[in-house]
Design a protein around this motif. Structure first.
Motif, mmCIF file in Angstrom:
data_model
loop_
_atom_site.group_PDB
_atom_site.id
_atom_site.type_symbol
_atom_site.label_atom_id
_atom_site.label_comp_id
_atom_site.label_asym_id
_atom_site.label_seq_id
_atom_site.Cartn_x
_atom_site.Cartn_y
_atom_site.Cartn_z
ATOM 1 N N SER A 210 -11.638 -7.416 -33.377
ATOM 2 C CA SER A 210 -11.974 -6.967 -32.027
ATOM 3 C C SER A 210 -12.789 -8.008 -31.264
ATOM 4 O O SER A 210 -13.471 -8.846 -31.847
ATOM 5 N N ILE A 211 -12.689 -7.914 -29.928
ATOM 6 C CA ILE A 211 -13.498 -8.698 -29.002
ATOM 7 C C ILE A 211 -14.228 -7.693 -28.121
ATOM 8 O O ILE A 211 -13.611 -6.763 -27.594
ATOM 9 N N ASN A 212 -15.538 -7.869 -27.964
ATOM 10 C CA ASN A 212 -16.325 -6.996 -27.099
ATOM 11 C C ASN A 212 -17.157 -7.835 -26.149
ATOM 12 O O ASN A 212 -17.765 -8.828 -26.566
ATOM 13 N N ILE A 213 -17.162 -7.436 -24.874
ATOM 14 C CA ILE A 213 -17.990 -8.087 -23.868
ATOM 15 C C ILE A 213 -18.999 -7.062 -23.377
ATOM 16 O O ILE A 213 -18.634 -5.952 -22.988
ATOM 17 N N PHE A 214 -20.280 -7.456 -23.419
ATOM 18 C CA PHE A 214 -21.379 -6.561 -23.075
ATOM 19 C C PHE A 214 -22.105 -7.069 -21.837
ATOM 20 O O PHE A 214 -22.227 -8.282 -21.635
ATOM 21 N N ASP A 215 -22.625 -6.132 -21.049
ATOM 22 C CA ASP A 215 -23.509 -6.465 -19.942
ATOM 23 C C ASP A 215 -24.794 -7.034 -20.535
ATOM 24 O O ASP A 215 -25.408 -6.418 -21.402
ATOM 25 N N GLY A 216 -25.190 -8.198 -20.098
ATOM 26 C CA GLY A 216 -26.385 -8.844 -20.636
ATOM 27 C C GLY A 216 -27.678 -8.174 -20.253
ATOM 28 O O GLY A 216 -28.719 -8.456 -20.849
ATOM 29 N N ASN A 217 -27.656 -7.270 -19.281
ATOM 30 C CA ASN A 217 -28.876 -6.581 -18.852
ATOM 31 C C ASN A 217 -29.112 -5.282 -19.600
ATOM 32 O O ASN A 217 -30.239 -4.982 -19.989
ATOM 33 N N ASN A 218 -28.059 -4.476 -19.775
ATOM 34 C CA ASN A 218 -28.256 -3.161 -20.397
ATOM 35 C C ASN A 218 -27.438 -2.972 -21.677
ATOM 36 O O ASN A 218 -27.489 -1.929 -22.291
ATOM 37 N N TYR A 219 -26.658 -3.989 -22.057
ATOM 38 C CA TYR A 219 -25.859 -4.009 -23.292
ATOM 39 C C TYR A 219 -24.743 -2.972 -23.342
ATOM 40 O O TYR A 219 -24.200 -2.698 -24.396
ATOM 41 N N ASN A 220 -24.368 -2.416 -22.184
ATOM 42 C CA ASN A 220 -23.194 -1.541 -22.126
ATOM 43 C C ASN A 220 -21.935 -2.383 -22.320
ATOM 44 O O ASN A 220 -21.876 -3.535 -21.883
ATOM 45 N N ILE A 221 -20.924 -1.800 -22.942
ATOM 46 C CA ILE A 221 -19.664 -2.513 -23.131
ATOM 47 C C ILE A 221 -18.906 -2.564 -21.811
ATOM 48 O O ILE A 221 -18.647 -1.535 -21.196
ATOM 49 N N LEU A 222 -18.566 -3.775 -21.379
ATOM 50 C CA LEU A 222 -17.792 -3.972 -20.154
ATOM 51 C C LEU A 222 -16.298 -4.051 -20.459
ATOM 52 O O LEU A 222 -15.478 -3.634 -19.650
ATOM 53 N N GLN A 223 -15.960 -4.621 -21.610
ATOM 54 C CA GLN A 223 -14.557 -4.786 -21.981
ATOM 55 C C GLN A 223 -14.473 -4.821 -23.501
ATOM 56 O O GLN A 223 -15.302 -5.430 -24.165
ATOM 57 N N SER A 224 -13.458 -4.166 -24.031
ATOM 58 C CA SER A 224 -13.243 -4.155 -25.472
ATOM 59 C C SER A 224 -11.752 -4.362 -25.743
ATOM 60 O O SER A 224 -10.919 -3.702 -25.133
ATOM 61 N N ILE A 225 -11.449 -5.282 -26.633
ATOM 62 C CA ILE A 225 -10.063 -5.546 -27.014
ATOM 63 C C ILE A 225 -9.963 -5.325 -28.513
ATOM 64 O O ILE A 225 -10.558 -6.069 -29.296
ATOM 65 N N LYS A 226 -9.252 -4.307 -28.903
ATOM 66 C CA LYS A 226 -9.026 -4.008 -30.320
ATOM 67 C C LYS A 226 -7.787 -4.758 -30.792
ATOM 68 O O LYS A 226 -6.852 -4.970 -30.030
ATOM 69 N N ASN A 227 -7.753 -5.152 -32.050
ATOM 70 C CA ASN A 227 -6.609 -5.856 -32.638
ATOM 71 C C ASN A 227 -6.182 -7.057 -31.789
ATOM 72 O O ASN A 227 -4.992 -7.253 -31.532
ATOM 73 N N ALA A 228 -7.147 -7.848 -31.377
ATOM 74 C CA ALA A 228 -6.880 -9.026 -30.553
ATOM 75 C C ALA A 228 -6.130 -10.108 -31.325
ATOM 76 O O ALA A 228 -5.440 -10.931 -30.727
ATOM 77 N N HIS A 229 -6.271 -10.109 -32.623
ATOM 78 C CA HIS A 229 -5.545 -11.018 -33.520
ATOM 79 C C HIS A 229 -4.991 -10.179 -34.664
ATOM 80 O O HIS A 229 -5.355 -9.016 -34.837
ATOM 81 N N ASP A 230 -4.157 -10.802 -35.482
ATOM 82 C CA ASP A 230 -3.605 -10.107 -36.648
ATOM 83 C C ASP A 230 -4.556 -10.094 -37.842
ATOM 84 O O ASP A 230 -4.403 -9.282 -38.746
#
Length: 73
Positions: free
Chosen positions: A20-40
């Motif tokens: 997985s790839i996760n992108i978080f807001d640097g201020n409050n650490y909420n997830i902005l974007q999540s990509i599951k199974n981004a690679h095999d």
């Protein structure tokens, strides 16, 4: 979690052995974007080009180039 990097804006990106790839807001650490199974297979590293583009490399032998989705807050 295998690797964590910080975008110029302060947002945080992480990749993991769970593929997985996760992108978080640097201020409050909420997830902005999540990509599951981004690679095999497990993802080991991230390279940030700029605020909107990054690359990941994986145990599957692939390098993937990504563009962040635009988030409207």
């Amino acid at each position: 979690m295998e690797c964590v990097k910080i975008f110029p804006s302060g947002n945080i990106i992480s990749v993991s052995i769970d593929k997985s790839i996760n992108i978080f807001d640097g201020n409050n650490y909420n997830i902005l974007q999540s990509i599951k199974n981004a690679h095999d297979r497990s993802i080991y590293n991230i390279s940030i080009k700029d605020e909107n583009n990054f690359a990941t490399c994986s145990e599957d032998g692939c390098i993937n180039i990504w563009k962040k989705k635009r988030i409207h807050l």
